[in-house]
Every structure is written in C-alpha cells, then in structure tokens.
Design a protein around this motif. Structure first.
Motif, mmCIF file in Angstrom:
data_model
loop_
_atom_site.group_PDB
_atom_site.id
_atom_site.type_symbol
_atom_site.label_atom_id
_atom_site.label_comp_id
_atom_site.label_asym_id
_atom_site.label_seq_id
_atom_site.Cartn_x
_atom_site.Cartn_y
_atom_site.Cartn_z
ATOM 1 N N ALA A 90 25.786 -29.230 86.533
ATOM 2 C CA ALA A 90 26.226 -27.923 86.023
ATOM 3 C C ALA A 90 26.049 -26.830 87.063
ATOM 4 C CB ALA A 90 25.451 -27.578 84.752
ATOM 5 N N GLU A 93 28.879 -27.324 90.002
ATOM 6 C CA GLU A 93 30.284 -27.033 89.677
ATOM 7 C C GLU A 93 30.739 -25.652 90.144
ATOM 8 O OE1 GLU A 93 33.149 -26.873 85.714
ATOM 9 O OE2 GLU A 93 31.272 -28.004 85.649
ATOM 10 N N GLY A 120 32.976 -32.482 85.361
ATOM 11 C CA GLY A 120 33.271 -31.067 85.574
ATOM 12 C C GLY A 120 33.369 -30.731 87.049
ATOM 13 N N ALA A 123 36.676 -31.989 88.313
ATOM 14 C CA ALA A 123 37.753 -31.077 87.925
ATOM 15 C C ALA A 123 37.772 -29.846 88.819
ATOM 16 C CB ALA A 123 37.588 -30.670 86.459
ATOM 17 N N ALA A 124 36.590 -29.332 89.167
ATOM 18 C CA ALA A 124 36.520 -28.153 90.049
ATOM 19 C C ALA A 124 37.031 -28.479 91.444
ATOM 20 C CB ALA A 124 35.080 -27.648 90.109
ATOM 21 N N ARG A 156 44.150 -33.784 88.637
ATOM 22 C CA ARG A 156 43.545 -32.750 87.786
ATOM 23 C C ARG A 156 43.877 -32.993 86.324
ATOM 24 N NH1 ARG A 156 44.045 -27.085 86.320
ATOM 25 N NH2 ARG A 156 46.042 -26.821 87.379
ATOM 26 N N THR A 159 41.584 -35.764 85.152
ATOM 27 C CA THR A 159 40.201 -35.326 85.003
ATOM 28 C C THR A 159 40.025 -34.434 83.783
ATOM 29 O OG1 THR A 159 39.900 -35.426 87.402
ATOM 30 C CG2 THR A 159 38.288 -34.156 86.147
ATOM 31 N N LEU A 160 40.937 -33.482 83.582
ATOM 32 C CA LEU A 160 40.843 -32.596 82.418
ATOM 33 C C LEU A 160 40.956 -33.383 81.118
ATOM 34 C CD1 LEU A 160 43.006 -29.612 83.703
ATOM 35 C CD2 LEU A 160 40.562 -29.550 83.192
ATOM 36 N N LEU A 163 37.796 -34.986 80.292
ATOM 37 C CA LEU A 163 36.815 -34.013 79.808
ATOM 38 C C LEU A 163 37.097 -33.569 78.376
ATOM 39 C CD1 LEU A 163 36.440 -31.755 82.977
ATOM 40 C CD2 LEU A 163 34.607 -33.063 81.884
ATOM 41 N N ARG A 165 39.735 -31.863 77.571
ATOM 42 C CA ARG A 165 40.495 -30.598 77.636
ATOM 43 C C ARG A 165 41.986 -30.946 77.709
ATOM 44 N NH1 ARG A 165 36.943 -28.083 82.451
ATOM 45 N NH2 ARG A 165 38.665 -26.590 82.604
#
Length: 356
Positions: A90, A93, A120, A123-124, A156, A159-160, A163, A165
C-alpha cells in the motif's frame, strides 16, 4: 517477534534508517540484497495492525525508505511485500509515479505475473507506462509506439479486472482492441493474433458487466480470426482456437443459447484432448476447464447423466496436477467440483421424478 517489532517502532527513526541504508550501500554487492531485505522485513512486520498507533511510525520509516529506493532495491521490496504481511504494498503504490525510469523498469520486472498482494502496484505501474506512452504526439506515433501502447492498455485492463474494478477495466480494453484493429488492418499477418487476444478479453469484460449481447460479438470475431489462422498454421494457433471456442461457448451459455454453446464447447474439448494427449502437463488443465464448461452446458440442456460424466472426467484430468501443485489449481478444482455437484443433484432429482 512482536517485542522486537515494538522496539523498532519505539527506538528507530528516519535518521537511523538513513544511516542503515548508507551502511548497506557501503557493503560488497553480494551482501547488500540480504541486508536490505532484512531491514525491509523488520519494518514491514512493524507496520502490522497489532502494533496499534505505533505501526504508523514504522509506516513512516518504510515510506522514507521507499522514497530513497533505487533500481537495485526493487527485487527486495517486491519479495518482502509478497512474503511478509504488512503495509509495504500500500505504501509502494503511490510512489510509482515518481520512480526514476530504471527503478520503474526494475519494479516492473520484479513483479510476479500473477499477484494479489501487489495487484494495486501492478495497476499503478501499468498506468504510469500508459501515461508515458501517451506523452508523444499521437500524430507522430510509429507502429512500434502503437504496439507498446496497445500492450499497456491490454495489461491495465487485465490488472483492473483482477482487482475487481471491472467498470474501469472496460475502457483500456476497448482502446486496446481499437489500436490492434488498426494495426491488423495494415498488417494482418503480424497483428491479427494480438487483436484476437484483445477481443476475447473484451468479451469477458463485457460479460462481467452483464452486457451479454454486446459481449458475444467479440469472441465470435476472435474465433473467426483464430480459425482462419489455424488453417494456415495449425501448430501455432490450435491452442488459441480452442481458447476462443471455450470463451464463445461460455458466453453463448450465459445468453441461454445452450445448443450453440454445446457445439462450440464440444469442438474446444476435442481440440484440447488432442493437445493434452501430446503434452498433458501443459494442456490437461485447459482440457479440464473445457470439460467443466461442457458439464454445465449439458446440465442446462437437461442431459444430466452426460453432464455428470463430463464433470467427473474434468476432475479426473485435473486431479494429478492438483495433487502436485494444489495452490495453482485450487480455484479451478473448486469450480469443477461445484459444477459436478450441481449436475449430480439435478441427475438425482431427475431420477427421483422418473421413479415417482
């Protein structure tokens, strides 16, 4: 231990951490990684919730360390974030955008291809790479620039989605399809395979959002591309064709078009069976997945006995691999077991009705 971690929170400060990092930098190269990893591990453990408010002190020190991290530190940072519980992922990221190019590359290289703990961060990294790729004037982009951007968008979206998302995952996936379609129109031999991959992903993304009708056209097009490529180069594209057929079968089944789903799923099973006979370690899990899908489709067609047989065969195919690598195959084995149990329940109910 907890006492040692508590002492870190009470006695250490950013000045001490800086001094330790300076000392590590003075060591011979082979000694730096283990020492850096040990420091990261201690700080990572000290950020855990059981340390209460003092965990914030460790988090601040870990953030200070991350702000100074160079490319050489990235493999150690990733390893500790994966192996040791704490707040490192965390904290890492939000630092991605400020990383130097060589540190960003080192981080990207060190990230596992499939990661939950660092999803995360992945994704970043993908978002940073995408922004960097867009920095050039669109009119001046070369074919290579477009290839890189499409790959980043594709990653991306993946990955999203992993997650959870899923709404956010749709836009980059659609853009990847658009770019790869342009590339394929100019040079189909070079870029149609990538277009088919992105189309299959687009179908999955749309289905996750419940947009079943829109989802169907993407794997239909992907299947048509892979079928055409397979006719020319079967050694290269047979596996890809089976994957597109399997995706198409799942979407047709989701739309309630079970007879159409049955035909394409049976074709996928036949192809994957041939592949698995030649290379079981590589292709048995895919065969098991397709047989599990076949079990579900047959069950929806009220062909319960056949569904049970397909489900049992799917589990039998996967079982030796799951025994050897349980974590790698746990999710698929759980899916297959649930599908088989449903088919068995329906079969039992059906037999009971006939007997009454």
């Amino acid at each position: 231990d907890l006492i040692g971690e508590h002492e870190v929170n009470v006695t250490a400060d950013e000045g001490l951490i800086a001094a330790i990092l300076s000392w590590i930098a003075s060591l011979p190269e082979p000694d730096r990684g283990p020492r850096r990893r040990a420091l990261l591990t201690v700080l990572q453990r000290a950020t855990r919730a059981e340390h209460g408010e003092e965990a914030e002190e460790a988090a601040a020190m870990l953030s200070a360390l991350l702000a100074q991290a160079d490319a050489a530190a990235m493999p150690d940072i990733v390893a500790v974030a994966v192996e040791t519980p704490g707040r490192l992922a965390a904290l890492l990221e939000p630092t991605v955008d400020a990383l130097a190019p060589d540190a960003l590359t080192a981080l990207e290289t060190a990230l596992p291809s499939q990661t939950v703990a660092l999803a995360g961060v992945a994704a970043a990294v993908a978002a940073r790479r995408e922004r960097d790729a867009r920095a050039a004037d669109p009119a001046a982009r070369t074919e290579d620039d477009e290839v890189v951007l499409a790959k980043l968008l594709h990653q991306r979206g993946f990955t999203l989605s992993n997650l959870g998302r899923r709404e956010e995952a749709l836009s980059p996936t659609e853009e990847a399809v658009a770019i790869r379609r342009r590339l394929a129109q100019a040079r189909p031999d070079a870029f149609e395979p990538d277009l088919a991959v992105s189309l299959n992903n687009l179908g999955v993304r749309l289905s996750y959002l419940g947009r079943w009708d829109a989802a169907l056209s993407a794997p239909q097009e992907a299947t048509a591309i892979h079928r055409r490529l397979n006719e020319v180069r079967p050694s290269a594209f047979t596996h890809a064709l089976a994957g597109s057929l399997s995706n198409l079968g799942a979407l047709l089944s989701g739309l309630g078009r079970q007879h159409e789903a049955l035909a394409v799923t049976q074709e996928a099973v036949a192809i994957r069976r041939q592949l698995a006979e030649a290379r079981p370690d590589a292709f048995d899990p895919d065969l098991a997945r397709s047989r599990g899908l076949l079990c579900g489709v047959l069950n929806k067609l009220d062909r319960f006995a056949e569904a049970v047989t397909a489900g049992e065969e799917a589990i039998a195919v996967l079982k030796p691999h799951a025994k050897r690598l349980p974590e790698a195959h746990r999710e698929l084995m759980d899916e297959l077991t649930a599908t088989l149990e449903k088919a068995r329940s329906e079969h039992t109910d059906d037999n009971g009705d006939d007997g009454g």
